[in-house]
Write a protein that holds these residues in place. Sequence first.
Motif, PDB file in Angstrom:
ATOM      1  N   GLY A   1       0.802  -1.209   0.000  1.00 28.59           N
ATOM      2  CA  GLY A   1       0.000   0.000   0.000  1.00 28.59           C
ATOM      3  C   GLY A   1       0.839   1.264   0.000  1.00 28.59           C
ATOM      4  O   GLY A   1       2.064   1.228  -0.170  1.00 28.59           O
ATOM      5  N   PRO A   2       0.202   2.400   0.191  1.00 38.23           N
ATOM      6  CA  PRO A   2       0.930   3.681   0.170  1.00 38.23           C
ATOM      7  C   PRO A   2       1.862   3.810   1.365  1.00 38.23           C
ATOM      8  O   PRO A   2       1.663   3.205   2.413  1.00 38.23           O
ATOM      9  CB  PRO A   2      -0.188   4.729   0.225  1.00 38.23           C
ATOM     10  CG  PRO A   2      -1.333   4.020   0.869  1.00 38.23           C
ATOM     11  CD  PRO A   2      -1.249   2.592   0.430  1.00 38.23           C
ATOM     12  N   LYS A   3       2.863   4.607   1.197  1.00 32.47           N
ATOM     13  CA  LYS A   3       3.838   4.831   2.260  1.00 32.47           C
ATOM     14  C   LYS A   3       3.161   5.570   3.412  1.00 32.47           C
ATOM     15  O   LYS A   3       2.497   6.581   3.208  1.00 32.47           O
ATOM     16  CB  LYS A   3       5.004   5.656   1.726  1.00 32.47           C
ATOM     17  CG  LYS A   3       6.139   5.820   2.716  1.00 32.47           C
ATOM     18  CD  LYS A   3       7.290   6.572   2.080  1.00 32.47           C
ATOM     19  CE  LYS A   3       8.428   6.746   3.068  1.00 32.47           C
ATOM     20  NZ  LYS A   3       9.573   7.488   2.464  1.00 32.47           N
TER      21      LYS A   3
ATOM     22  N   LYS B   1       2.377   8.026   6.469  1.00 36.18           N
ATOM     23  CA  LYS B   1       2.828   9.403   6.728  1.00 36.18           C
ATOM     24  C   LYS B   1       3.797   9.455   7.909  1.00 36.18           C
ATOM     25  O   LYS B   1       4.771  10.191   7.893  1.00 36.18           O
ATOM     26  CB  LYS B   1       1.622  10.308   6.990  1.00 36.18           C
ATOM     27  CG  LYS B   1       0.705  10.453   5.788  1.00 36.18           C
ATOM     28  CD  LYS B   1      -0.459  11.380   6.109  1.00 36.18           C
ATOM     29  CE  LYS B   1      -1.384  11.529   4.905  1.00 36.18           C
ATOM     30  NZ  LYS B   1      -2.538  12.407   5.216  1.00 36.18           N
TER      31      LYS B   1
END
Length: 455
Positions: free
Chosen positions: A377-379, A381
Amino acid sequence: MKIQKISDITPTLPFTEFDFLQSYRDSFAKSELGRIHSQLPLKELAAACTSRSHKSKRGKKPLFSCEGEIALMFLKSYTGLSDDGLIEMLNGSIHMQMFCDALIDPSCPIRDGKIVSAIRNRLARLLDIDSLQGILYAKWKDSLKDKDLCLTDATCYESYLRFPTDIKLLWECCHWLHKLLVSECKHLSERVPRSKYNDVDKARLAYAKQRKHTASSTRKLRRRLLKLLSKLLSQWYRLCKLYSPCISLSAEQEKRLSAIRAVFRQQSALFSGKEVRHRIVSIDRPYLRPIVRGKENKRVEFGAKVNNIQIDGISFIEHHSFEAFNEGVRLKQCVEYQESLTGGKVKRVGADSIYANNANRTMCTEKGITTCFVRKGPKPKEESECLRTARKIIGNLRATVMEGSFGNQKQHYAVGRIKARNMFSETLLLFFGIHTANAAILAARLMARDMKKVA
């Protein structure tokens, strides 16, 4: 042949100033062979390997003690010599004799190299990898650090085998079966049945001399070899039916004949375009299977596939098989095996991308284990710098230390191309090769610590 146990003859020497063995003992303790010997719990290993009394079948006293036999197997992996070469070097090296706790009379050296093979075959039937690795870990545990870090990977320890093709395999079957038919017919005073053996032999030789083999020529020769093998098998069955009481084959011949029958069934199915499982690639060692590795220079290997775990640079066998298996589903077993060895919890795991499936990721998350897997998935935050650094360090250790251990074992400890005649001996040579490399690593660390103290 006169062999004495060094530890038994030591008390009989009345004057220590004339103890010629003492200088050899001192030099042996300082040598690499002596340091490796100090890292091996030979008595415990011998007790685990021999559940019965250590006597030969004829009631004679064996040449080597139980500890000496196990030491001899470690010595074979350390030297990488053949059985005859190992015995020849053992006769002339007092340090090697001390390693095996045996003093050989120079006037009566060991001349039979088959002693090593006999010891290997006997120990191979008694080998229990899990219990022996538990003994080895108990000896080494005080020298190991980072016991909460589990590095794991799989590799193939190849067997000493010519690269198999269908043509080579079929011709070996035909050649061996034809020789058996000729010898049995000569023994029974029976006429040798007619076949196209000589014609197929000429065609096979002409095919082998070609620089390039077309698909049509290969298929044509395969068809001829299959027909010849079918005819030879039917002729053998007919001969056995007529002279069954007079024909007696050895266990090795029966094993080879059974493998040839299986090869004929498999190759007939392959020629018809069917899928074949448990494919035989050698009639001499029918237990070997093609292991597809996907490497650029070597896509297929033939040997034992082993899934190893590593604790502080020391490798242990978690699972091994001569059949191909998917190591990616064995991460849970690797963690459990390391925890059973160390008695502590695994907190960090290093493995390559094949282990990074959903089940393994879930298991590691539930147990709070940090891995080197690439996040899905996305990195995120907010991710701590310490976590990113830990993952990078674990990944680097797996890629360097773990992968490097495979090359070290295969190049220097006789497991690169294992020469064995059965699966039990091959497993034994594999086990002793891996743990000889471990003992050498620990011996080198011990020497480095001693030198640092002196400095």
